[in-house]
Design a protein around this motif. Structure first.
Motif, short mmCIF file in Angstrom:
data_model
loop_
_atom_site.label_atom_id
_atom_site.label_comp_id
_atom_site.label_asym_id
_atom_site.label_seq_id
_atom_site.Cartn_x
_atom_site.Cartn_y
_atom_site.Cartn_z
N LEU A 123 0.82 -1.21 0.00
CA LEU A 123 0.00 0.00 0.00
C LEU A 123 0.86 1.26 0.00
N MET A 124 1.82 1.32 0.91
CA MET A 124 2.60 2.54 1.06
C MET A 124 3.45 2.84 -0.17
N THR A 125 4.06 1.81 -0.75
CA THR A 125 4.92 2.06 -1.91
C THR A 125 4.09 2.41 -3.15
N ALA A 126 2.94 1.76 -3.31
CA ALA A 126 2.09 2.08 -4.46
C ALA A 126 1.56 3.50 -4.35
N ALA A 127 1.11 3.88 -3.16
CA ALA A 127 0.63 5.25 -2.95
C ALA A 127 1.78 6.25 -3.07
N GLY A 128 2.95 5.86 -2.56
CA GLY A 128 4.10 6.75 -2.62
C GLY A 128 4.50 7.11 -4.04
N ARG A 129 4.44 6.13 -4.94
CA ARG A 129 4.77 6.43 -6.34
C ARG A 129 3.80 7.45 -6.93
N THR A 130 2.52 7.25 -6.65
CA THR A 130 1.51 8.17 -7.16
C THR A 130 1.69 9.57 -6.58
N MET A 131 1.89 9.66 -5.29
CA MET A 131 2.01 10.96 -4.63
C MET A 131 3.30 11.68 -5.04
N ALA A 132 4.37 10.91 -5.22
CA ALA A 132 5.64 11.54 -5.62
C ALA A 132 5.51 12.24 -6.97
N LYS A 133 4.72 11.66 -7.86
CA LYS A 133 4.51 12.29 -9.16
C LYS A 133 3.77 13.60 -9.04
N ARG A 134 2.88 13.70 -8.06
CA ARG A 134 2.11 14.92 -7.86
C ARG A 134 2.85 15.94 -7.01
N GLY A 135 3.87 15.48 -6.28
CA GLY A 135 4.64 16.39 -5.45
C GLY A 135 4.01 16.71 -4.11
N ARG A 136 3.08 15.85 -3.66
CA ARG A 136 2.46 16.07 -2.35
C ARG A 136 1.69 14.81 -1.94
N GLY A 137 1.38 14.76 -0.65
CA GLY A 137 0.60 13.63 -0.14
C GLY A 137 0.99 13.28 1.28
N SER A 138 0.10 12.55 1.94
CA SER A 138 0.34 12.11 3.31
C SER A 138 0.00 10.63 3.42
N ILE A 139 0.96 9.83 3.85
CA ILE A 139 0.78 8.40 4.07
C ILE A 139 0.82 8.15 5.58
N ILE A 140 -0.21 7.47 6.08
CA ILE A 140 -0.32 7.21 7.51
C ILE A 140 -0.54 5.71 7.70
N ALA A 141 0.32 5.07 8.46
CA ALA A 141 0.21 3.64 8.71
C ALA A 141 0.05 3.38 10.20
N MET A 142 -0.75 2.38 10.53
CA MET A 142 -0.92 2.02 11.92
C MET A 142 0.20 1.09 12.36
N ALA A 143 1.03 1.60 13.26
CA ALA A 143 2.00 0.75 13.94
C ALA A 143 1.32 0.31 15.24
N SER A 144 1.97 0.46 16.36
CA SER A 144 1.39 0.03 17.63
C SER A 144 2.40 0.34 18.73
N ILE A 145 1.93 0.34 19.97
CA ILE A 145 2.90 0.37 21.07
C ILE A 145 3.81 -0.85 20.99
N ARG A 146 3.34 -1.89 20.29
CA ARG A 146 4.14 -3.11 20.17
C ARG A 146 5.34 -2.91 19.24
N ALA A 147 5.43 -1.77 18.57
CA ALA A 147 6.65 -1.46 17.83
C ALA A 147 7.78 -1.11 18.79
N VAL A 164 6.76 -1.93 10.27
CA VAL A 164 5.93 -0.85 9.69
C VAL A 164 6.51 0.51 10.07
N LEU A 165 6.89 0.67 11.32
CA LEU A 165 7.48 1.94 11.76
C LEU A 165 8.75 2.26 10.99
N GLN A 166 9.62 1.28 10.84
CA GLN A 166 10.87 1.54 10.13
C GLN A 166 10.66 1.79 8.64
N MET A 167 9.66 1.13 8.05
CA MET A 167 9.34 1.43 6.65
C MET A 167 8.82 2.85 6.51
N CYS A 168 8.01 3.29 7.47
CA CYS A 168 7.51 4.67 7.43
C CYS A 168 8.66 5.67 7.52
#
Length: 260
Positions: A123-147, A164-168
């Motif tokens: 999800l994050m990489t696919a969205a990232g490619r799209t957003m990078a082309k537009r020059g803006r965007g916000s990606i938010i992923a649920m990690a946890s206290i368990r990170a 997930v945290l380290q990928m973010c």
């Protein structure tokens, strides 16, 4: 002069919430819709996604539904290809197999990794490619206290959330020059379908409640504020972070309150 009244205004922005059919995902969809975003509610459960999307529209928002399984790489790519104007991605899906590591089977390990870590990566990489082309965007992923902190029986789940945290953080560094922000949220114990097995055990439920500074569990809507913040211009200079919404769990974890 900057208009501070618009800090949390999401009007005109398109957001995809994956896992919107229940729990934190549903709350995230409702929160962003209330602040003006057009929200696409995606979930494996098409009926649940449709229910949430319909309720957004009925309360003055703009919601639509999408059936999506993030374990299906082709489906993720097709979805993102159709959303070239996406402004916000919120990724929430996760599962947990509560077992000591020595009892965990490889199949169970693979099942947790496939959804929590690999699915989120897709999800994050696919969205990232799209957003990078537009020059803006916000990606938010649920990690946890368990990170950050773990307990017996949570090893694989915790590993995925740390991943997930380290990928973010990595994606934030890589996409920052293109104007794309990437952040993680770390909920504590939240009353959702994922935690239903704990809720059913009163002793376990109460023990978890006592672990936080606030002495209770969170409700899903209490995570929505962090999502709206990270999606909005209020967080325009925030990227690569873990926003803890844990009732003080990690601040006081393992504490002993002496009889003073």
């Amino acid at each position: 002069m900057f208009d501070y009244r618009k800090l949390f205004d999401l009007s005109g922005r398109k957001a995809l919430v994956v896992g919107a059919g229940s729990g934190i995902g549903e709350a995230a969809a409702r929160g962003m819709s209330a602040h003006g975003a057009e929200v696409i509610c995606a979930d494996m459960n098409a009926d649940a996604a449709e229910r949430v999307a319909k309720s957004l529209s009925e309360t003055g928002g703009h919601g639509s539904a999408l059936a999506l399984d993030i374990r299906d790489g082709d489906a993720v790519l097709q979805t993102m290809a159709a959303l070239s104007d996406l402004d916000v991605l919120v990724s929430t899906p996760a599962i947990n197999v509560r077992k000591p590591l020595l009892q965990m089977t490889e199949d169970e390990f693979d099942r947790v990794i496939a959804l929590n870590l690999k699915g989120t990566f897709r999800l994050m990489t696919a969205a990232g490619r799209t957003m990078a082309k537009r020059g803006r965007g916000s990606i938010i992923a649920m990690a946890s206290i368990r990170a950050l902190t773990v307990e017996p029986g949570q090893g694989v789940y915790a590993a995925t959330k740390a991943g997930v945290l380290q990928m973010c953080r990595t994606l934030a560094a890589e996409l920052g020059p293109q104007g794309v922000r990437v952040n993680a949220i770390g909920p504590g114990v939240v009353d959702t379908p994922l935690t239903a097995p704990i809720s059913a055990n009163r002793e376990w439920y109460d023990a978890y409640a006592k672990k936080s500074a606030l002495g209770r569990w969170a409700q899903p809507h209490e995570i929505a504020g962090a999502v709206v913040y990270l999606a909005s211009d209020a967080a325009s200079f925030v990227t690569g972070t873990l926003t803890l919404v844990d009732g003080g769990w990690t601040a006081v974890d393992g504490r002993f309150t002496p009889p003073l």
